[in-house]
Design a protein around this motif. Structure first.
Motif, short mmCIF file in Angstrom:
data_model
loop_
_atom_site.label_atom_id
_atom_site.label_comp_id
_atom_site.label_asym_id
_atom_site.label_seq_id
_atom_site.Cartn_x
_atom_site.Cartn_y
_atom_site.Cartn_z
N PHE A 190 0.78 -1.28 -0.19
CA PHE A 190 -0.16 -0.18 0.04
C PHE A 190 0.87 1.17 -0.38
O PHE A 190 2.54 1.36 0.40
CB PHE A 190 -0.94 0.14 1.52
N ASP A 191 0.24 2.80 -0.40
CA ASP A 191 1.03 3.54 -0.16
C ASP A 191 0.92 4.29 1.29
O ASP A 191 2.24 5.04 1.02
CB ASP A 191 0.26 4.63 -1.57
N GLY A 192 -0.16 3.81 1.98
CA GLY A 192 0.63 4.21 3.36
C GLY A 192 0.13 3.32 4.57
O GLY A 192 -0.80 2.52 3.62
N TYR A 193 -0.06 3.21 5.69
CA TYR A 193 -0.68 2.93 6.34
C TYR A 193 -1.49 3.39 7.62
O TYR A 193 -0.89 4.40 7.99
CB TYR A 193 0.28 1.47 7.03
N ALA A 194 -2.08 2.63 8.08
CA ALA A 194 -3.65 3.44 9.14
C ALA A 194 -3.29 1.97 10.17
O ALA A 194 -3.46 1.27 9.97
CB ALA A 194 -4.76 3.49 8.62
N VAL A 195 -3.37 3.35 11.09
CA VAL A 195 -3.47 2.05 12.03
C VAL A 195 -5.36 2.57 13.21
O VAL A 195 -5.63 3.07 13.18
CB VAL A 195 -2.38 2.46 13.23
N GLY A 196 -5.47 1.01 12.94
CA GLY A 196 -7.36 1.15 12.94
C GLY A 196 -7.41 0.33 14.29
O GLY A 196 -6.48 -0.17 14.95
N GLY A 197 -8.71 1.03 14.68
CA GLY A 197 -9.14 -0.05 16.34
C GLY A 197 -8.34 0.29 16.98
O GLY A 197 -9.27 -0.34 18.63
N LEU A 198 -7.83 1.75 17.01
CA LEU A 198 -8.07 2.34 18.64
C LEU A 198 -9.21 3.37 18.65
O LEU A 198 -10.24 3.93 17.82
CB LEU A 198 -6.39 3.00 18.34
N ALA A 199 -8.59 4.69 19.71
CA ALA A 199 -9.77 5.48 19.64
C ALA A 199 -10.90 4.65 19.98
O ALA A 199 -12.17 5.66 19.06
CB ALA A 199 -9.44 6.48 18.71
N VAL A 200 -11.82 3.73 20.19
CA VAL A 200 -12.63 2.96 20.82
C VAL A 200 -13.20 2.85 21.92
O VAL A 200 -14.55 1.85 22.11
CB VAL A 200 -12.81 1.55 19.36
N GLY A 201 -12.82 3.58 22.57
CA GLY A 201 -12.93 3.43 23.91
C GLY A 201 -11.93 2.48 25.05
O GLY A 201 -12.88 2.64 26.21
N GLU A 202 -10.81 2.62 24.60
CA GLU A 202 -10.11 1.79 25.43
C GLU A 202 -9.08 3.27 26.13
O GLU A 202 -8.36 2.16 27.56
CB GLU A 202 -8.57 0.95 24.08
N GLY A 203 -9.24 3.69 26.42
CA GLY A 203 -8.75 5.06 27.36
C GLY A 203 -6.44 5.51 26.78
O GLY A 203 -6.08 4.23 25.56
N GLN A 204 -6.78 6.33 26.75
CA GLN A 204 -5.29 7.33 26.46
C GLN A 204 -3.90 5.86 26.55
O GLN A 204 -3.07 5.73 25.79
CB GLN A 204 -5.05 8.49 26.35
N ASP A 205 -4.46 5.47 27.61
CA ASP A 205 -3.18 4.92 28.60
C ASP A 205 -2.99 3.24 27.50
O ASP A 205 -1.46 3.24 27.03
CB ASP A 205 -3.07 4.75 29.90
#
Length: 377
Positions: free
Chosen positions: A216-231
């Motif tokens: 791919f031309d770029g890569y995303a980190v998915g599946g975060l910011a879904v309620g897990e908290g910053q830490d």
């Protein structure tokens, strides 16, 4: 289009894991780290395109799910594509629609083929597959196309996360093939893959390896910011980001709060998007270097100071907290417009500060000082 490159990414400086550089595309350069204002329905809410650009934004985000339902991708194509339709001449990234259809838990059914769902607008039936997602993004004329994936819910067991990730990787292959089939569009645009695997390091590694094999031309980190908290998000980023190719942009989807962005840049993320600055602006929250403030609070009713005395945006240069308090409390449209304009300027100023800090080798000091002031406020 111009003779500019279809897509290239150059890193001009690094500081720790943080990097600054430029994504060059047909419709212009994107300075990284970059924040993409969200234009869900072909508009960054309460903002004119020229004002979004004036804030410092190089790229905005559009939403496949919402645009396929209204006004429809085919209609947008007949009207010259999304750029002409909304009056934004620079790059546009479109998400795949996967997150939105996955969130319709009572209105959708998932299979290996894709996701069948009922519109939240009128109940009409639709089917979104990797191939259809690529087709819609092609009709819209997107510059950066996102692969169609399954956004793993949180929390999820390891087995659930593994099954979800495996399906996303099969869909990533189909997305790649579907994107490449649209040769004219593929010759002037880029395709990003999305890493999944929830909170599990081994699953993230498998996902990153599969995506890299596809290419791919770029890569995303998915599946975060879904309620897990910053830490927990930072814990995952500590191992997940380094799994992705270092010579390609890394995009953290749906993030986020200013201190989230600073911490993610320290961990090597190059691109961000979030509805927070626009949504907060419409509801009376302003972001400042001393933390967010609620302009509805009575203490601002006679405050002659600007939202942020260190901000150089047009709003802080002309209007007081007292006036903005009056507008928001009165439900005036101008209040939403001015608060949103300030917030977007704040976010873009933060990105410019991060780029400068990396270039000058002082990212850690900048991040520590920013957090101390922002969280104290």
């Amino acid at each position: 289009m111009s003779d500019r490159p279809r897509f290239s990414f150059s890193i001009s400086a690094t500081d720790g894991a943080g990097r600054t550089g430029v994504i060059a595309m047909k419709r212009g350069d994107i300075r990284t780290p970059a924040f993409m204002p969200v234009g869900t329905a072909a508009t960054v809410k309460a903002m004119k395109p020229q004002d979004v650009r004036a804030s410092g934004a190089d790229i905005i985000l559009g939403n496949t799910y919402h645009l396929m339902l209204r006004p429809g991708a085919e209609r947008v194509a007949r009207l010259g594509g999304l750029h002409a339709f909304m009056g934004w001449e620079r790059p546009i990234l479109t998400d795949s629609g996967g997150y939105q259809v996955m969130s319709l838990s009572d209105l959708r059914k998932m299979s290996e083929e894709g996701v069948s769902f009922k519109s939240h607008l009128d109940g009409s039936a639709h089917m979104l597959t990797p191939e259809r997602s690529m087709e819609i993004q092609r009709l819209l004329g997107s510059d950066i196309v996102m692969a169609f994936d399954e956004c793993t819910p949180f929390p999820a067991t390891r087995d659930e996360a593994a099954l979800s990730m495996e399906r996303s990787m099969r869909w990533a292959r189909r997305s790649r093939d579907g994107f490449d089939a649209g040769q004219d569009h593929a010759s002037v645009s880029a395709l990003f893959g999305i890493q999944q695997g929830s909170m599990h390091e081994d699953l993230r590694r498998i996902s990153a390896d599969r995506l890299t094999d596809i290419g791919f031309d770029g890569y995303a980190v998915g599946g975060l910011a879904v309620g897990e908290g910053q830490d927990e998000m930072f814990r995952v980023l500590d191992f997940a980001v380094g799994m992705l190719p270092a010579d390609r942009p890394r995009y953290l989807m749906g993030v986020g709060k200013p201190d989230d962005i600073v911490g993610a840049v320290e961990r090597g993320i190059d691109m961000f998007d979030c509805v927070l600055p626009t949504r907060s602006g419409r509801t009376g929250q302003a972001f400042t270097r001393d933390g967010p403030i609620n302009i509805k609070n009575a203490k601002h009713a006679e405050d002659p100071e600007p939202l942020d005395p260190d901000c150089h945006c047009p709003v802080c240069g002309q209007w007081s907290r007292a006036y903005l308090h009056h507008l928001i409390r009165s439900g005036e449209i101008l209040g939403a417009m001015l608060m949103t304009e300030h917030n977007l300027n704040f976010y873009q100023a933060l990105m410019a500060d991060l780029r400068a800090a990396i270039a000058e080798g002082r990212l850690r000091a900048f991040a520590d000082d920013f957090r101390a002031r922002y969280l104290r406020g």
